[in-house]
Design an enzyme around this catalytic site. Sequence first.
Site, PDB file in Angstrom:
ATOM      1  N   ARG A   1      49.261  34.735  45.429  1.00 60.66           N
ATOM      2  CA  ARG A   1      48.979  36.042  46.011  1.00 60.66           C
ATOM      3  C   ARG A   1      50.162  36.529  46.847  1.00 60.66           C
ATOM      4  O   ARG A   1      50.462  37.722  46.870  1.00 60.66           O
ATOM      5  CB  ARG A   1      47.663  36.005  46.777  1.00 60.66           C
ATOM      6  CG  ARG A   1      46.512  35.789  45.765  1.00 60.66           C
ATOM      7  CD  ARG A   1      45.146  35.868  46.317  1.00 60.66           C
ATOM      8  NE  ARG A   1      44.721  37.195  46.703  1.00 60.66           N
ATOM      9  CZ  ARG A   1      44.297  38.134  45.872  1.00 60.66           C
ATOM     10  NH1 ARG A   1      44.287  37.908  44.565  1.00 60.66           N
ATOM     11  NH2 ARG A   1      43.885  39.290  46.321  1.00 60.66           N
TER      12      ARG A   1
ATOM     13  N   GLU B   1      37.353  32.510  36.414  1.00 63.03           N
ATOM     14  CA  GLU B   1      38.180  33.446  35.656  1.00 63.03           C
ATOM     15  C   GLU B   1      38.952  32.754  34.544  1.00 63.03           C
ATOM     16  O   GLU B   1      39.083  33.285  33.442  1.00 63.03           O
ATOM     17  CB  GLU B   1      39.137  34.170  36.605  1.00 63.03           C
ATOM     18  CG  GLU B   1      38.424  35.102  37.558  1.00 63.03           C
ATOM     19  CD  GLU B   1      39.326  35.728  38.602  1.00 63.03           C
ATOM     20  OE1 GLU B   1      38.853  36.603  39.327  1.00 63.03           O
ATOM     21  OE2 GLU B   1      40.516  35.346  38.697  1.00 63.03           O
TER      22      GLU B   1
ATOM     23  N   THR C   1      47.891  44.663  46.527  1.00 63.55           N
ATOM     24  CA  THR C   1      47.393  45.430  45.383  1.00 63.55           C
ATOM     25  C   THR C   1      48.075  46.791  45.287  1.00 63.55           C
ATOM     26  O   THR C   1      48.423  47.242  44.201  1.00 63.55           O
ATOM     27  CB  THR C   1      45.865  45.617  45.494  1.00 63.55           C
ATOM     28  OG1 THR C   1      45.264  44.318  45.579  1.00 63.55           O
ATOM     29  CG2 THR C   1      45.302  46.350  44.299  1.00 63.55           C
TER      30      THR C   1
ATOM     31  N   HIS D   1      47.191  40.458  37.729  1.00 65.51           N
ATOM     32  CA  HIS D   1      45.970  40.025  38.418  1.00 65.51           C
ATOM     33  C   HIS D   1      46.204  38.617  38.944  1.00 65.51           C
ATOM     34  O   HIS D   1      46.869  37.817  38.302  1.00 65.51           O
ATOM     35  CB  HIS D   1      44.789  40.008  37.431  1.00 65.51           C
ATOM     36  CG  HIS D   1      43.598  39.276  37.944  1.00 65.51           C
ATOM     37  ND1 HIS D   1      42.630  39.900  38.702  1.00 65.51           N
ATOM     38  CD2 HIS D   1      43.221  37.974  37.838  1.00 65.51           C
ATOM     39  CE1 HIS D   1      41.705  39.005  39.030  1.00 65.51           C
ATOM     40  NE2 HIS D   1      42.038  37.841  38.507  1.00 65.51           N
TER      41      HIS D   1
ATOM     42  N   ASN E   1      49.009  47.855  38.468  1.00 59.95           N
ATOM     43  CA  ASN E   1      49.774  47.020  39.396  1.00 59.95           C
ATOM     44  C   ASN E   1      50.302  45.728  38.777  1.00 59.95           C
ATOM     45  O   ASN E   1      50.468  44.728  39.457  1.00 59.95           O
ATOM     46  CB  ASN E   1      48.955  46.749  40.661  1.00 59.95           C
ATOM     47  CG  ASN E   1      47.675  46.001  40.378  1.00 59.95           C
ATOM     48  OD1 ASN E   1      47.511  45.377  39.335  1.00 59.95           O
ATOM     49  ND2 ASN E   1      46.751  46.037  41.312  1.00 59.95           N
TER      50      ASN E   1
ATOM     51  N   PHE F   1      36.090  52.730  41.181  1.00 68.37           N
ATOM     52  CA  PHE F   1      37.233  52.557  40.277  1.00 68.37           C
ATOM     53  C   PHE F   1      36.917  51.717  39.045  1.00 68.37           C
ATOM     54  O   PHE F   1      37.775  51.512  38.189  1.00 68.37           O
ATOM     55  CB  PHE F   1      38.425  51.937  41.025  1.00 68.37           C
ATOM     56  CG  PHE F   1      38.135  50.580  41.627  1.00 68.37           C
ATOM     57  CD1 PHE F   1      38.201  49.424  40.855  1.00 68.37           C
ATOM     58  CD2 PHE F   1      37.811  50.461  42.965  1.00 68.37           C
ATOM     59  CE1 PHE F   1      37.946  48.176  41.401  1.00 68.37           C
ATOM     60  CE2 PHE F   1      37.563  49.214  43.530  1.00 68.37           C
ATOM     61  CZ  PHE F   1      37.622  48.067  42.739  1.00 68.37           C
TER      62      PHE F   1
ATOM     63  N   ARG G   1      54.711  42.955  42.504  1.00 66.61           N
ATOM     64  CA  ARG G   1      54.181  44.328  42.515  1.00 66.61           C
ATOM     65  C   ARG G   1      55.160  45.310  43.157  1.00 66.61           C
ATOM     66  O   ARG G   1      55.276  46.448  42.701  1.00 66.61           O
ATOM     67  CB  ARG G   1      52.825  44.362  43.199  1.00 66.61           C
ATOM     68  CG  ARG G   1      51.732  43.733  42.339  1.00 66.61           C
ATOM     69  CD  ARG G   1      50.410  43.709  43.046  1.00 66.61           C
ATOM     70  NE  ARG G   1      49.329  43.283  42.171  1.00 66.61           N
ATOM     71  CZ  ARG G   1      48.242  42.669  42.608  1.00 66.61           C
ATOM     72  NH1 ARG G   1      48.075  42.425  43.897  1.00 66.61           N
ATOM     73  NH2 ARG G   1      47.304  42.316  41.757  1.00 66.61           N
TER      74      ARG G   1
ATOM     75  N   LYS H   1      49.050  42.409  33.083  1.00 69.59           N
ATOM     76  CA  LYS H   1      48.215  43.528  32.651  1.00 69.59           C
ATOM     77  C   LYS H   1      48.918  44.398  31.597  1.00 69.59           C
ATOM     78  O   LYS H   1      50.118  44.250  31.359  1.00 69.59           O
ATOM     79  CB  LYS H   1      47.825  44.361  33.871  1.00 69.59           C
ATOM     80  CG  LYS H   1      46.932  43.585  34.843  1.00 69.59           C
ATOM     81  CD  LYS H   1      46.555  44.445  36.036  1.00 69.59           C
ATOM     82  CE  LYS H   1      45.619  43.724  36.974  1.00 69.59           C
ATOM     83  NZ  LYS H   1      45.217  44.594  38.108  1.00 69.59           N
TER      84      LYS H   1
ATOM     85  N   TYR I   1      35.535  42.026  34.997  1.00 71.99           N
ATOM     86  CA  TYR I   1      35.562  42.730  36.281  1.00 71.99           C
ATOM     87  C   TYR I   1      34.166  43.155  36.753  1.00 71.99           C
ATOM     88  O   TYR I   1      34.037  44.051  37.597  1.00 71.99           O
ATOM     89  CB  TYR I   1      36.486  43.950  36.192  1.00 71.99           C
ATOM     90  CG  TYR I   1      37.945  43.562  36.185  1.00 71.99           C
ATOM     91  CD1 TYR I   1      38.577  43.099  37.336  1.00 71.99           C
ATOM     92  CD2 TYR I   1      38.700  43.651  35.024  1.00 71.99           C
ATOM     93  CE1 TYR I   1      39.911  42.736  37.336  1.00 71.99           C
ATOM     94  CE2 TYR I   1      40.049  43.289  35.017  1.00 71.99           C
ATOM     95  CZ  TYR I   1      40.637  42.840  36.175  1.00 71.99           C
ATOM     96  OH  TYR I   1      41.966  42.476  36.166  1.00 71.99           O
TER      97      TYR I   1
END
Length: 143
Positions: free
Chosen positions: A87, A128, A93, A117, A114, A59, A104, A11, A51
């Site tokens: 993950r 995606e 998150t 993704h 964070n 949010f 993270r 990100k 998204y």
Amino acid sequence: MAVERTLTILKPDCVRKNLIGTVTAQIQEAGFSIKALKLTRLTKETAGGFYAVHKERPFFGELVEFMSSGPCVPMILEKENAIEDFRALIGATNPAEAEEGTIRAQFADSVGENIVHGSDSVENGKIEGAYFFAESEVVANNS
């Protein structure tokens, strides 16, 4: 165990902090193969489209604003059990809840910023990945 693909996005906060190489190295050290990678900047429209599943959440506007605030690095990754393993590698998150040693926990500042993704299912990984890469851009084999 089946070989799976997942999408990750490093990100804008990851890019701003000059962590592209560090985070990518951790991903590769965890056994993931990079099948596609690019540096890009999302517009508010493309971030909102990606998204869209969160459109009704409070949010959403903040997320779109953040994801269009600077360059990001989407990647398609491949590995056996890629979704679950990735993950686990990135952590919760909320970085305050992420296990020590996860990406993270090491680098994220907040729930909103964070670092990374990760797709939450094989099906979403495919959807995606296709949002960012044409099939012709995905390398079938690294050799």
